[in-house]
Design an enzyme around this catalytic site. Structure first.
Site, PDB file in Angstrom:
ATOM      1  N   ARG A  64       1.079  -1.218   0.208  1.00 11.08           N
ATOM      2  CA  ARG A  64      -0.072   0.085   0.109  1.00 11.08           C
ATOM      3  C   ARG A  64       0.826   1.356   0.165  1.00 11.08           C
ATOM      4  NH1 ARG A  64      -2.231   1.758   4.469  1.00 11.08           N
ATOM      5  NH2 ARG A  64      -2.540  -0.186   5.273  1.00 11.08           N
ATOM      6  N   TYR A 124     -17.631  14.695 -17.143  1.00 12.89           N
ATOM      7  CA  TYR A 124     -17.965  13.287 -17.102  1.00 12.89           C
ATOM      8  C   TYR A 124     -19.100  12.989 -16.074  1.00 12.89           C
ATOM      9  CZ  TYR A 124     -17.240   8.180 -16.138  1.00 12.89           C
ATOM     10  OH  TYR A 124     -17.529   6.808 -15.879  1.00 12.89           O
ATOM     11  N   ASP A 175      -9.387  17.282 -16.581  1.00 18.87           N
ATOM     12  CA  ASP A 175      -9.419  15.971 -16.790  1.00 18.87           C
ATOM     13  C   ASP A 175      -9.295  15.715 -18.570  1.00 18.87           C
ATOM     14  OD1 ASP A 175     -10.429  13.222 -17.830  1.00 18.87           O
ATOM     15  OD2 ASP A 175     -12.128  13.539 -16.273  1.00 18.87           O
ATOM     16  N   LYS A 186      -9.330   4.147 -20.155  1.00 19.09           N
ATOM     17  CA  LYS A 186      -9.710   4.615 -21.551  1.00 19.09           C
ATOM     18  C   LYS A 186      -8.430   4.312 -22.458  1.00 19.09           C
ATOM     19  CE  LYS A 186     -13.288   5.340 -19.123  1.00 19.09           C
ATOM     20  NZ  LYS A 186     -13.930   6.782 -18.656  1.00 19.09           N
TER      21      LYS A 186
END
Ligand SMILES: *Cc1c(COP(=O)(O)O)cnc(C)c1O
Length: 398
Positions: free
Chosen positions: A64, A117, A182, A207
């Site tokens: 982590r 989005y 973005d 994407k």
């Protein structure tokens, strides 16, 4: 449209400079969840450094805190974006959440532009992260600022209408407030918002960066100060990118310029043919003059891209007929894959929005969004023409 010539070279080599010295050709994958230590003091020092936001330490301690395979992808992406650092997350939404949580220390208010989005709109509107939001247009950013504004969020080209935002203009209006762009639709192949002053460049790496429809991931490219804050949030909240996903994303970077170039050429062809079709009421594509009134393509963007949207005559029912009558294209949400994806924003990706928010963002009931893939342009057009024939048939029957 000429892409930057050195970009293809850097996409192949970014984040791999030490491989020859390691005596390997492919990217190493480290799946360790924990790391052995030989001296406790060394492990303690490494832990302290990673928890404080260092990207690397002599001992990764625990997965982590650090993963070398993910760190390589981050280095590669940062190089393509022209930023000092990048921080990867489990998804695009996890990346955005980390930025908003990190920004909360600077104030409780966010300014964001529409359209954006759908889930970004939802996340900010529902104020789940404890930040108040003011929605505005790219022209209205300066007026929307408050003394406690900690972040400005914009998206270009915007999902799903392909509306373009002048990043330099938004950054100028924001003044001292950091701007997050973005840049999912553009990728670093077509635009590098940090060059225009954006403090944070976010991608849904699900994407184009992954590019093959088999990875869910997010990443933020930024300076080292922001990267430290984002790594602290990642360590504390655990929205990690899995190393196998990091490997696939890094491999995906190598073909990114090639994929964009090819799909962009096809998108230009399809946009031109859609414009001439009787069943199509409007086409939204940055390569069309009407969609780019301030000529951002050629200045901010190195090309018009691979995404387009179009409105069919006949509203929701006509859009339904179109998505249900494609056979080569994949009727599915998401984008940026090797195959062409067709989806209906009002029914799917932007369904979560209120009717007002959809109207404000220009998301009409008959709007369809096309993510152009690597198939032959004529094959795609034949498929699309068949779907549009179904739309025209519907109009005749009605
Ligand atoms: C898909 C998408 C997101 C969300 O990313 P996930 O990886 O699905 O969490 C954010 N912004 C844009 C523009 C997107 O297309």
């Amino acid at each position: 449209m000429e892409l930057r010539p050195d970009l293809a070279t850097r996409a192949v080599h970014a984040g791999r400079q030490d491989l020859a010295a390691l005596g390997v050709h492919a990217l190493p994958i480290d799946l360790s969840s924990t790391y052995p230590f030989s001296d406790l003091d060394g492990a303690t020092a490494s832990l302290d450094a990673l928890v404080a936001g260092d990207q690397r330490a002599p001992n990764p301690v625990y997965a982590r805190l650090h993963n070398p395979t993910v760190a390589r992808f981050e280095d590669g992406l940062a190089e393509l974006e022209g930023t000092a650092a990048a921080v990867a997350f489990a998804s695009g939404m996890a990346a955005l959440t980390a930025v908003v949580l990190a920004a909360r220390a600077d104030g409780g208010h966010v300014v964001a532009t529409r359209p954006i989005y759908g889930t970004t709109d939802h996340l900010l509107t529902c104020e789940l992260l404890g930040m108040e939001v003011t929605w505005t247009t790219p022209d209205g950013v300066a007026d929307a600022l408050r003394p406690d504004t900690a972040l400005v969020i914009t998206e270009t080209p915007a999902n799903p209408t392909l509306a373009l935002v002048d990043v330099e203009y938004v950054v100028a209006q924001a003044g001292d407030v950091p701007v997050l762009v973005d840049s999912t639709f553009a990728t670093p192949v077509l635009q590098r918002p940090a060059e225009w002053g954006a403090a944070l460049v976010m991608h849904s790496a699900t994407k184009f960066l992954g590019g093959h429809g088999d990875v869910v991931a997010g990443v933020v490219a930024c300076g080292e100060a922001w990267a430290r804050r984002l790594r602290q949030v990642r360590v504390a909240t655990g929205a990690l990118l899995h190393p196998l996903a990091g490997y696939l994303l890094h491999r995906g970077l190598t073909t990114l310029p090639l994929r964009i170039e090819r799909a962009q050429a096809t998108a230009q062809t399809l946009a031109a043919r859609l414009l001439d079709h009787d069943a199509v009421a409007a086409v939204h594509y940055p390569g069309l003059e009407a969609c780019d009134p301030t000529r951002l393509v050629g200045r901010q963007m190195d090309g018009p891209g691979t995404m387009l949207a179009f409105e069919v005559e006949g509203g929701y029912e006509a859009a339904r007929a179109a998505v249900e009558h494609v056979s080569l294209m994949t009727p599915a949400v998401s984008l940026g894959s090797v195959d062409t994806l067709l989806q209906h924003p009002a029914g799917l990706t932007h369904r979560v929005l209120s009717d007002d928010a959809r109207a404000e963002g220009g998301i009409a009931p008959g709007l369809l969004r096309l993510s152009v893939g690597l198939e032959g342009a004529d094959d795609l057009w034949n498929d699309l023409a068949g779907a549009l024939a179904a739309v025209e048939h519907l109009a005749v029957v009605a």
